[in-house]
Design a protein around this motif. Structure first.
Motif, short mmCIF file in Angstrom:
data_model
loop_
_atom_site.label_atom_id
_atom_site.label_comp_id
_atom_site.label_asym_id
_atom_site.label_seq_id
_atom_site.Cartn_x
_atom_site.Cartn_y
_atom_site.Cartn_z
N TYR A 101 0.82 -1.21 0.00
CA TYR A 101 0.00 0.00 0.00
C TYR A 101 0.86 1.28 0.00
O TYR A 101 0.50 2.27 0.64
CB TYR A 101 -0.95 0.03 1.21
N LEU A 150 -6.62 -6.52 4.08
CA LEU A 150 -7.57 -5.81 3.23
C LEU A 150 -7.73 -4.38 3.73
O LEU A 150 -7.15 -4.00 4.75
CB LEU A 150 -8.90 -6.56 3.19
N THR A 151 -8.51 -3.60 3.00
CA THR A 151 -8.74 -2.21 3.40
C THR A 151 -10.20 -2.02 3.81
O THR A 151 -11.05 -2.89 3.57
CB THR A 151 -8.42 -1.24 2.25
N THR A 153 -12.50 -0.43 2.56
CA THR A 153 -13.48 -0.33 1.47
C THR A 153 -14.02 -1.68 1.02
O THR A 153 -14.77 -1.76 0.06
CB THR A 153 -12.86 0.38 0.25
N LYS A 173 -6.26 1.19 6.66
CA LYS A 173 -7.08 2.34 6.27
C LYS A 173 -8.57 2.05 6.52
O LYS A 173 -9.36 2.07 5.58
CB LYS A 173 -6.88 2.67 4.78
#
Lengths: 233, 233
Positions: A101, A150-151, A153, A173
């Motif tokens: 990322y 994972l993020t 979103t 995030k």
């Protein structure tokens, strides 16, 4: 022609920089850090912590998801780096690991496509999730565990399925959606355990144990959540 | 009573140890490294590289999956560490990050349950997969990519599904099953890309680009595979 180094500074605590990363920064004739509005970034502060007189400059990186604005910023940044490479070795620094990322990837691609002959070396860094696990003394994986990174979103329906499938989930995030994902997690895994750490190893660090029905604090940009679907680490 | 430190040495290149990790090792009155048959381990060699006269001892760790033999080894190791802690600060070192597939976790639990009052601090390390990505200049995640970390013992049917679902797959300890998983990967993702790195940053390092129909070399214990389901990084 100089060598272009992508240097991972680690998760925020300046002392978690690697010995090799520091050696590269000491040798580089020019160091670039991501910056905003001409101001100092945390990455720049870590460089200054070790090397107060380093030849440090900032590359303006807009805090946006707008693809065109970002691409313009990367292209301009790559141009400045390439100009410096004609004279000296150049380092671009990022928090954490440059290839996880990280903004380094975009610069890497711009430089690679502008001049395929540039020698590029990446110095890995300690990731934020390793720092969070260490801070809380919770495991990431043991035995043949699977860990999904994972993020915030992530689609909620898919996320519910990941909660049933994997031993460890790490959310980078988490943003506005993080609280909803945590709710889904404890609905799917009533025996699960979790922790949220904001600004790990930095000023303003906060550790929040998670559980069913517990409300999340406002989520700083530097927040990471670790969830264990099978319960107590 | 001393402090017990779990120190991640990073992925194998001694210079990828963190500044903080080295500072802890310099201060520790006793350093333990996992060993075999009384011999030196790679972790021990990294300690010796930085501190030739370090108070280093080996904890015998049998190379087995037999639960009972392992538990006996951890219990004996924890006993020796606890005895040392009565006199001084103690560090236990592991390759990579201590909490990611690391042996530190088992010692941690033994020590915690034998004496809940012991102060335990974990110093994170650079993971093997960050080092492999950096070595090959391939990304791990960009944007909102998901990364799944798993081991070679993963069920092939589940693995095929992961190949359709996630952007990046990282296989630790691929062992005898790694070649089969790579075959399944390219059957599921004909446009996928992959790389196998053995002994990254160590003597005998080998980088093998993967592709459909390519045969894998024999897999060293220190092998990591990175697969990109969506193709060229």
């Amino acid at each position: 022609m100089g060598v272009f180094y992508g240097v991972g500074l680690g998760p925020g605590d300046p002392e978690l920089l690697s010995i090799k990363g520091l050696a590269v920064l000491k040798r580089a004739g020019r160091i670039y850090a991501p910056g905003n509005h001409g101001g100092q970034s945390l990455a720049g502060a870590i460089v200054r912590h070790h090397l107060p007189d380093a030849p440090l400059e900032y590359l303006e990186m807009p805090m946006t998801r707008e693809r065109e604005a970002l691409e313009t910023a990367w292209r301009e940044g790559a141009g400045r780096i390439l100009a410096s490479l004609s004279r000296t070795d150049v380092a671009f620094v990022t928090l954490g690991d440059p290839l996880l990322y990280g903004s380094y990837l975009y610069l890497y691609r711009e430089i690679r496509s502008a001049d395929p002959a540039v020698v590029i070396r990446t110095i890995p860094g300690i990731t934020g999730f390793s720092a969070v696990a260490a801070r809380c003394n919770v495991y990431l994986t043991e035995g043949s565990d699977r860990l999904l990174l994972l993020t915030g979103t992530t689609d909620p329906l898919q996320f519910q399925w990941y909660c049933r499938e994997f031993e460890t989930l790490v959310i980078y995030k988490p943003g506005a959606d993080g609280a909803g994902l945590c709710e889904l997690f404890f609905a799917s895994c009533p025996a699960g355990e979790g922790v949220l750490v904001s600004r790990c190893g930095m000023a303003g660090e906060a550790v929040t144990p998670l559980g069913p029905g517990r409300t999340l604090p406002p989520l700083d940009y530097f927040s990471i959540i670790i969830l264990h679907t099978k319960g107590k680490p």
